[in-house]
Scaffold this motif. Structure first.
Motif, short mmCIF file in Angstrom:
data_model
loop_
_atom_site.label_atom_id
_atom_site.label_comp_id
_atom_site.label_asym_id
_atom_site.label_seq_id
_atom_site.Cartn_x
_atom_site.Cartn_y
_atom_site.Cartn_z
N ARG A 184 0.83 -1.20 0.00
CA ARG A 184 0.00 0.00 0.00
C ARG A 184 0.86 1.25 0.00
NH1 ARG A 184 -2.60 -0.95 6.05
NH2 ARG A 184 -0.78 -0.36 7.31
N TYR A 185 0.22 2.34 -0.37
CA TYR A 185 0.87 3.65 -0.52
C TYR A 185 0.72 4.42 0.80
CZ TYR A 185 1.95 8.11 -2.94
OH TYR A 185 2.51 9.30 -3.36
N VAL A 186 1.79 5.07 1.23
CA VAL A 186 1.79 5.82 2.48
C VAL A 186 2.17 7.27 2.22
CG1 VAL A 186 2.71 6.00 4.83
CG2 VAL A 186 2.45 3.75 3.74
N SER A 187 1.40 8.20 2.77
CA SER A 187 1.72 9.62 2.68
C SER A 187 2.18 10.12 4.04
CB SER A 187 0.51 10.43 2.21
OG SER A 187 -0.56 10.29 3.14
N GLY A 188 3.07 11.11 4.03
CA GLY A 188 3.58 11.64 5.28
C GLY A 188 4.59 12.74 5.05
N TYR A 189 5.50 12.87 6.00
CA TYR A 189 6.53 13.90 5.95
C TYR A 189 7.90 13.27 6.19
CZ TYR A 189 2.45 16.89 6.82
OH TYR A 189 1.22 17.50 6.75
N LEU A 190 8.93 13.93 5.66
CA LEU A 190 10.30 13.48 5.84
C LEU A 190 11.17 14.66 6.26
CD1 LEU A 190 12.67 11.47 5.54
CD2 LEU A 190 12.71 12.02 3.10
N PRO A 226 11.68 3.53 6.40
CA PRO A 226 11.37 4.70 7.23
C PRO A 226 11.96 4.56 8.63
CG PRO A 226 9.44 4.03 6.00
CD PRO A 226 10.47 2.96 5.79
N ASP A 227 12.56 5.65 9.11
CA ASP A 227 13.16 5.66 10.44
C ASP A 227 12.62 6.86 11.21
OD1 ASP A 227 14.54 7.83 9.29
OD2 ASP A 227 16.27 6.58 8.77
N GLU A 228 13.41 7.40 12.13
CA GLU A 228 12.92 8.50 12.97
C GLU A 228 12.77 9.81 12.21
OE1 GLU A 228 17.41 8.64 13.16
OE2 GLU A 228 15.86 7.07 13.30
N ARG A 229 13.21 9.89 10.97
CA ARG A 229 13.04 11.11 10.17
C ARG A 229 11.65 11.20 9.54
NH1 ARG A 229 17.20 10.38 5.73
NH2 ARG A 229 16.46 8.23 6.01
N TYR A 230 10.86 10.13 9.63
CA TYR A 230 9.58 10.04 8.93
C TYR A 230 8.40 10.25 9.88
CZ TYR A 230 12.11 7.94 4.97
OH TYR A 230 12.96 7.71 3.92
N ILE A 231 7.39 10.97 9.39
CA ILE A 231 6.10 11.09 10.08
C ILE A 231 5.05 10.49 9.17
CG2 ILE A 231 4.34 12.65 11.01
CD1 ILE A 231 6.54 14.64 11.64
N ARG A 232 4.31 9.53 9.68
CA ARG A 232 3.30 8.85 8.88
C ARG A 232 1.93 9.50 9.08
NH1 ARG A 232 -0.53 4.70 8.69
NH2 ARG A 232 -0.16 3.03 7.18
N LEU A 233 1.24 9.82 7.96
CA LEU A 233 -0.11 10.39 8.02
C LEU A 233 -1.18 9.36 7.73
CD1 LEU A 233 0.16 13.89 6.27
CD2 LEU A 233 -0.04 13.41 8.71
N GLY A 234 -1.05 8.64 6.63
CA GLY A 234 -2.10 7.70 6.26
C GLY A 234 -1.71 6.87 5.06
N CYS A 235 -2.61 5.97 4.67
CA CYS A 235 -2.29 5.04 3.60
C CYS A 235 -3.50 4.83 2.69
CB CYS A 235 -1.80 3.71 4.16
SG CYS A 235 -3.04 2.83 5.13
N GLY A 236 -3.24 4.20 1.55
CA GLY A 236 -4.29 3.90 0.59
C GLY A 236 -3.76 2.98 -0.49
N MET A 237 -4.63 2.62 -1.42
CA MET A 237 -4.23 1.73 -2.50
C MET A 237 -3.20 2.38 -3.41
SD MET A 237 -5.84 -1.14 -2.06
CE MET A 237 -5.71 -1.94 -3.67
#
Length: 268
Positions: A184-190, A226-237
């Motif tokens: 799945r696809y994940v959106s967030g911040y780096l 993804p490590d501590e530099r990543y913030i996860r928001l959500g996911c989708g197809m």
């Protein structure tokens, strides 16, 4: 790592529209990988509607803006403490079975070249296979900002041989599903550090289901998990399903969008 985020999305209309309705996936995932200390989403002249948590564990919030309106600003500010979990998503409460993430979508639909790329991975274990596929995608699609657009498919990016994080994620998802690995696809911040490597503050990556481990993140654009530099928001197809902001405007005018994202470490 404690990270501060400022994310501003501005929508501009060439003529006033009668109203706008939006659906936001802008709240950080509640999981062991990250702890949210404060987080605010503000929509200019907006009215907050209902909210719900979807089957993947993402919080969805509705907003509406009454017209006539020519400009809307969605501003996100917040602070999150992240921990490195070796790419494994831990503690996310979701009810969608992994097998549901095997279905293809238009952006991830494989062609002959993607099938050939996926077949090159030879690891005998699911985790090794996922790592191999991520490396193959990173090698096949060079990172180049502006090379593609929001509508580029995984097959098109592979044929072009270059793209951005969205293209890397779509290609890895396509290849993983071809090898019967839910993805799945994940959106967030780096967090953009000073290591000299290309990063995008508003970022995207893929998660692959590994039996016995759960969802494991892979970021071919930066050749890492993804490590501590990543913030996860959500996911989708795919990128459309996982978009932080989705919406519609009522009116004949055309819409343009400007995005500014900054991620800073407030405490190392």
């Amino acid at each position: 790592m404690k990270l501060f985020v400022e994310h501003v999305t501005t929508y501009l209309y060439d003529q006033p529209v009668r109203g706008v309705v939006q659906s936001h996936r802008l709240l950080p995932t509640q999981c062991q990988n990250q702890t949210t200390h404060r987080w605010q989403v503000a929509v200019s002249d907006g009215v907050m509607g209902g909210s719900f948590r979807d089957g993947a564990g993402d919080m969805i919030q509705a907003w509406s803006v009454r017209g006539p309106v020519e400009r809307i600003e969605v501003r996100v500010t917040g602070e999150v403490t992240t921990t490195d979990q070796a790419g494994v998503l831990r503690g996310n409460r979701e009810i969608i079975p992994p097998v549901a993430w095997l279905d293809e979508t238009l952006p991830t639909r494989p062609d002959a070249a993607l099938k050939e790329l996926a077949a090159k991975a030879e690891s005998p274990t699911a985790l090794g296979l996922a790592h191999d596929l991520s490396a193959l995608v990173a090698e096949a699609i060079a990172y180049r900002p502006g090379a593609t657009d929001a509508h580029t498919t995984a097959a098109e990016a592979l044929a072009l041989g270059e793209g951005v994080c969205q293209d890397h994620a779509h290609a890895l998802i396509a290849c993983a599903r071809l090898r019967d690995l839910p993805a799945r696809y994940v959106s967030g911040y780096l967090f953009t550090d000073s290591d000299g490597k290309p990063h995008e503050a508003a970022h995207a990556w893929a998660e692959v289901w590994i039996e016995g481990l759960g969802w494991v993140g892979f970021d071919p654009a930066n050749a890492c998990c993804p490590d501590e530099r990543y913030i996860r928001l959500g996911c989708g197809m795919d990128a459309t399903h996982a978009a932080p902001i989705r919406g519609t405007a009522r009116g004949p005018g055309s819409e343009s969008m400007e995005i500014a994202v900054a991620v800073a470490a407030t405490q190392q």
